[in-house]
Design an enzyme around this catalytic site. Structure first.
Site, PDB file in Angstrom:
ATOM      1  N   SER A 299       0.840  -1.195   0.000  1.00 17.39           N
ATOM      2  CA  SER A 299       0.000   0.000   0.000  1.00 17.39           C
ATOM      3  C   SER A 299       0.872   1.241   0.000  1.00 17.39           C
ATOM      4  O   SER A 299       2.078   1.175   0.257  1.00 17.39           O
ATOM      5  CB  SER A 299      -0.900   0.023   1.240  1.00 17.39           C
ATOM      6  OG  SER A 299      -0.199   0.537   2.369  1.00 17.39           O
ATOM      7  N   ASP A 300       0.282   2.383  -0.269  1.00 14.84           N
ATOM      8  CA  ASP A 300       0.969   3.645  -0.030  1.00 14.84           C
ATOM      9  C   ASP A 300       0.676   4.061   1.419  1.00 14.84           C
ATOM     10  O   ASP A 300      -0.048   3.402   2.153  1.00 14.84           O
ATOM     11  CB  ASP A 300       0.523   4.705  -1.038  1.00 14.84           C
ATOM     12  CG  ASP A 300       1.580   5.784  -1.257  1.00 14.84           C
ATOM     13  OD1 ASP A 300       2.451   5.957  -0.385  1.00 14.84           O
ATOM     14  OD2 ASP A 300       1.519   6.474  -2.286  1.00 14.84           O
ATOM     15  N   TRP A 301       1.239   5.175   1.804  1.00 20.76           N
ATOM     16  CA  TRP A 301       1.256   5.671   3.173  1.00 20.76           C
ATOM     17  C   TRP A 301      -0.137   5.740   3.802  1.00 20.76           C
ATOM     18  O   TRP A 301      -0.984   6.481   3.337  1.00 20.76           O
ATOM     19  CB  TRP A 301       1.901   7.052   3.170  1.00 20.76           C
ATOM     20  CG  TRP A 301       2.241   7.654   4.482  1.00 20.76           C
ATOM     21  CD1 TRP A 301       1.451   8.484   5.231  1.00 20.76           C
ATOM     22  CD2 TRP A 301       3.471   7.516   5.199  1.00 20.76           C
ATOM     23  NE1 TRP A 301       2.113   8.865   6.365  1.00 20.76           N
ATOM     24  CE2 TRP A 301       3.367   8.295   6.374  1.00 20.76           C
ATOM     25  CE3 TRP A 301       4.654   6.818   4.967  1.00 20.76           C
ATOM     26  CZ2 TRP A 301       4.402   8.390   7.303  1.00 20.76           C
ATOM     27  CZ3 TRP A 301       5.683   6.916   5.888  1.00 20.76           C
ATOM     28  CH2 TRP A 301       5.543   7.690   7.041  1.00 20.76           C
ATOM     29  N   GLU A 302      -0.380   4.929   4.788  1.00 22.38           N
ATOM     30  CA  GLU A 302      -1.591   4.988   5.621  1.00 22.38           C
ATOM     31  C   GLU A 302      -2.878   4.672   4.862  1.00 22.38           C
ATOM     32  O   GLU A 302      -3.978   4.962   5.337  1.00 22.38           O
ATOM     33  CB  GLU A 302      -1.704   6.387   6.266  1.00 22.38           C
ATOM     34  CG  GLU A 302      -2.307   6.393   7.640  1.00 22.38           C
ATOM     35  CD  GLU A 302      -2.286   7.783   8.279  1.00 22.38           C
ATOM     36  OE1 GLU A 302      -2.932   8.714   7.749  1.00 22.38           O
ATOM     37  OE2 GLU A 302      -1.598   7.943   9.291  1.00 22.38           O
ATOM     38  N   ASP A 303      -2.767   4.073   3.697  1.00 23.18           N
ATOM     39  CA  ASP A 303      -3.935   3.995   2.821  1.00 23.18           C
ATOM     40  C   ASP A 303      -4.943   2.908   3.178  1.00 23.18           C
ATOM     41  O   ASP A 303      -6.083   2.960   2.716  1.00 23.18           O
ATOM     42  CB  ASP A 303      -3.500   3.842   1.368  1.00 23.18           C
ATOM     43  CG  ASP A 303      -3.079   5.163   0.758  1.00 23.18           C
ATOM     44  OD1 ASP A 303      -3.522   6.209   1.269  1.00 23.18           O
ATOM     45  OD2 ASP A 303      -2.313   5.165  -0.219  1.00 23.18           O
TER      46      ASP A 303
END
Length: 754
Positions: A299-303
């Site tokens: 995933s990307d950041w905090e997604d």
């Protein structure tokens, strides 16, 4: 001769057999380890946290032993990423990596090493003192995939030397929404260009083999559609028909999979109302089933949690985790807590997610760790450190910066600057480092001047080195927004004693959401400064230092010379000075359409129907593509003539190749490089055809007066498009092939027309 061929063939078979055997051995090791792992260990492998979670709260780089053991021993974390607040020295990286791996491989039941990831997207930008290369948007202007490959390989070597083996790069989204704040990270608006450059980057990162001290795992990102948000704002929704997705957005990712990229990072936004992190169609059916991707999806950041907090498709954080994992996600960049680990563990123990589904992801993660050699030696490698070559890095960075710079306008040959000229260097980018580098430069935003190596030059300093300090006048300050940088009165006073004004405008550094804007027009303070410069009557040379095309139509007409530098980074000031003084002949060409108006964003490959105007009833004209500068535009200090475009056959059919040749002559008085671009135009098709499409390009260098014949080979498959049924087809009919002002027509037949 035949014996030699048989020997080569035999060697090839031997290599292929060895690769298959090696792959089989790795698979066996993975399965053996998987069978011994607890469910807690498996869920931990799918958890990625930021370095902040293992550092002392009051330090930027000191590990807190208690926090480290909480991460590795209690939460079984399999991956860590990022830096805290600044770039680290190589020694600091070694201390951090060494301690992480000591705990992971000596104090855990199965001794599984940690996979560390970083955003080294234009050089090893989180290593203190490293050389940074131009951002992708500039690299695309070079039309030189070899420069992309070289810079990626050097980045891989330096990153690997720090102990990090996973790099979140390259960006494969198309730069077709210039408002988007990550535009500078793209390779431009064209499918073929993005595909060629992105594939070159992946080769640079991985071609030596993942166990090599000169390689890192690459990460194609951001899958899929991230770069064309409808609003132009970062991490916001896109609305993408299946045709557009397959015709424009998917090919670079397909090529990346075919090139062997190891990992993929998922788009933070949503497509047609479905967050990509929650889309089983995109993450499993399309990515794995259709494209055949077998690597790790992160995933990307905090997604993942944002499926609950932002997208509102999950009514609880736990449901957000379930949705993402069931969609096909392998690893969550959580990154500031252990919520993903806790919730996923609950879901498996409750039976809401099967252990077999978890095994799919963990199998991929563990396999990547084996392939990277982490189980052999997880610590920073002396062999990698020995390969770091700062001199080579600067050489490639300088060549790249030179080839990216695009001369947009040179009225009455105002450039190069005349020898002995006295120059006023003004504007916010004149004596500034952050705008030359922008995002991901020693810090995330690239906006901390203190982080840059003292040897890095500003444009003012670059010109002083070329012209002599006595010939350069400048009141420009290092801080981009300093009032002195916009002082029209001072500019007028300083201009009285100079021959030229070099006005450096554009954008300061930004990354991601902080770079959101509402208007492409260059801001009013800079436009006012340009007006003041023009009012002096001195010839103005505009140097644009920007990550996306800022509209300058209100001032362009009265400025004789315009140079676009993009984000040239470490060696950018020297390259700009070399171009301005004529020491280097510019050869960059636009990787995107430069708009004249903020509301006119038609691309070079627009549909015929986008180009039709009916300004008067029943009177039709084809002229709606009227940008400030067209895709592929770029001037030189010499001139080139194109002639004799020929095809080797008037008709061709399925299974045949079409060979085209064109002659290029340097008709000027100095040597120069030029990009030869081959476009095709499908005159009629079952889907409205594009006005033209870039199919091939080659960059050549010619001495003054020299000529060269350039050849291109085109297959029917390369002329295919997605039809109304979603199938990729090449339909019979007439195709025009275009190189500059040269056009040749060829008939394509499927062989069934009779």
């Amino acid at each position: 001769m035949q014996h030699g061929l048989l020997l080569i063939a035999g060697l090839g078979c031997g290599i292929a057999h060895a690769q298959k055997t090696s792959e089989k051995d790795v698979d066996q090791k993975v399965e053996a380890l998987l069978s011994k792992m607890s469910i807690e260990e498996k869920v931990g492998q799918m958890t990625q946290v930021t370095i902040d979670l293992i550092l002392d709260d009051n330090s930027l780089d000191a590990i807190d032993e208690k926090k480290l053991k909480e991460a590795i021993l209690n939460k079984k974390v399999g991956s860590i990423l990022n830096v805290k607040g600044s770039a680290y020295t190589m020694d600091t990286w070694h201390k951090i990596q060494k301690r992480i791996q000591e705990v992971a491989t000596k104090e855990t039941p199965n001794k599984i090493p940690v996979l560390y990831g970083i955003d080294a997207i234009h050089g090893a930008n989180y290593i203190e003192g490293s050389t940074l290369y131009p951002h992708n948007i500039g690299m695309a202007a070079s039309r030189n995939p070899e420069l992309v490959r070289q810079s990626a390989k050097l980045t891989a070597t330096e990153t690997r030397a720090s102990g990090i083996r996973w790099n979140f790069d390259p960006v494969l989204g198309l730069g077709r929404q210039p408002l988007w704040s990550r535009f500078e990270e793209t390779f431009g608006e064209d499918v073929h260009l993005v595909t060629a450059m992105g594939t070159a980057a992946i080769k640079g990162y991985e071609e030596d083999g993942l166990k090599s001290p000169t390689a890192v795992a690459s990460c194609m990102k951001h899958y899929l559609g991230y770069s064309i948000p409808a609003s132009g704002k970062d991490r916001t929704p896109a609305y993408i028909p299946e045709y557009t997705l397959r015709e424009y957005l998917l090919p670079p990712f397909k090529s990346a999979v075919d090139a062997g990229t190891s990992t993929v990072m998922i788009n933070s936004g949503e497509i047609n109302g479905v967050p990509v992190h929650a889309s089983k169609y995109l993450l499993t059916d399309l990515l794995r089933g259709e494209l055949g991707f077998e690597g790790v999806a992160v995933s990307d950041w905090e997604d993942v949690i944002r499926l609950h907090t932002r997208h509102k498709v999950a009514d609880t954080p736990k449901e957000a985790v379930r949705l993402a994992v069931e969609a096909g996600l392998d690893m969550s960049m959580v990154p500031y807590d252990y919520s993903f680990y806790d919730l996923l563990l609950e879901l498996v123990k409750e039976g809401a997610i099967s252990e077999s589904r978890i095994d799919e992801s963990v199998r991929r993660i563990i396999k990547l760790k084996y392939k990277l050699g982490l189980f052999d030696n997880p610590f920073p490698e002396k062999a990698a450190l020995a390969k770091v070559d700062p001199k080579k890095s600067q050489e490639v960075a300088l060549n790249a910066a030179r080839e990216t710079i695009t001369l947009l306008k040179n009225e009455k040959s105002v450039l190069p600057l005349k020898k002995g000229a006295k120059v006023l260097v003004a504007g916010p980018a004149a004596n500034n480092l952050t705008s030359l580098h922008s995002s991901w430069s020693y810090v995330w935003q690239g906006n901390d001047d203190r982080q840059y190596p003292k040897s890095t030059l500003t444009i003012k300093e670059g010109l002083e080195a070329k012209l002599g300090k006595g010939n350069v006048i400048s009141a420009a300050q290092r801080d981009y927004n300093h009032a002195a940088n916009f002082d029209a009165g001072q500019l007028k006073k300083d201009a009285a004693s100079v021959d030229y004004i070099v006005l450096c405008l554009g954008e300061d550094a930004y990354a991601e959401t902080p770079g959101n804007i509402d208007d492409l027009t260059l801001d009013s303070k800079q436009l006012a400064l340009a007006s003041a410069a023009m009012a002096t009557g001195k010839p103005v040379i505009l140097v644009l230092v920007e990550g996306r095309p800022r509209v300058i139509s209100s001032i362009e007409n009265d400025i004789p010379g315009i140079l676009l530098a993009y984000r040239p980074s470490t060696m950018g000031a020297q390259a700009i000075a070399e171009v301005l003084t004529g020491e280097y002949n510019p050869n960059g060409i636009l990787p995107y359409t430069y708009p004249k108006h903020t509301g006119d964003l038609i691309k070079y490959d627009h549909k015929y129907t986008e180009g039709i105007r009916e300004d008067e009833p029943n009177t039709y004209t084809n002229g709606a593509y009227r940008p400030q500068w067209a895709f592929g535009h770029g001037l030189s200090y010499t001139t080139f003539e194109f002639s004799n475009l020929k095809a080797d056959k008037a008709t061709f059919s399925a299974g045949e190749k079409l060979n085209l040749t064109v002659t290029v002559k340097n008709t000027g008085k100095r040597a120069g490089k030029v990009t030869v671009e081959l476009y095709s135009r499908d005159l009629f098709a079952s889907i409205t055809p594009n006005f033209k499409r870039l199919r091939k390009f080659e960059k050549i260098e010619l001495a003054a007066g020299a000529s060269k014949q350039v050849s291109f080979t085109v297959s029917p498959e390369e002329l295919a498009f997605i039809n109304a049924q979603g199938k990729k087809v090449t339909e019979p009919g007439t195709f025009e092939f275009i190189v500059k002002d040269q056009v040749v027509s060829v008939e394509y037949k499927t062989g069934q027309e009779n």
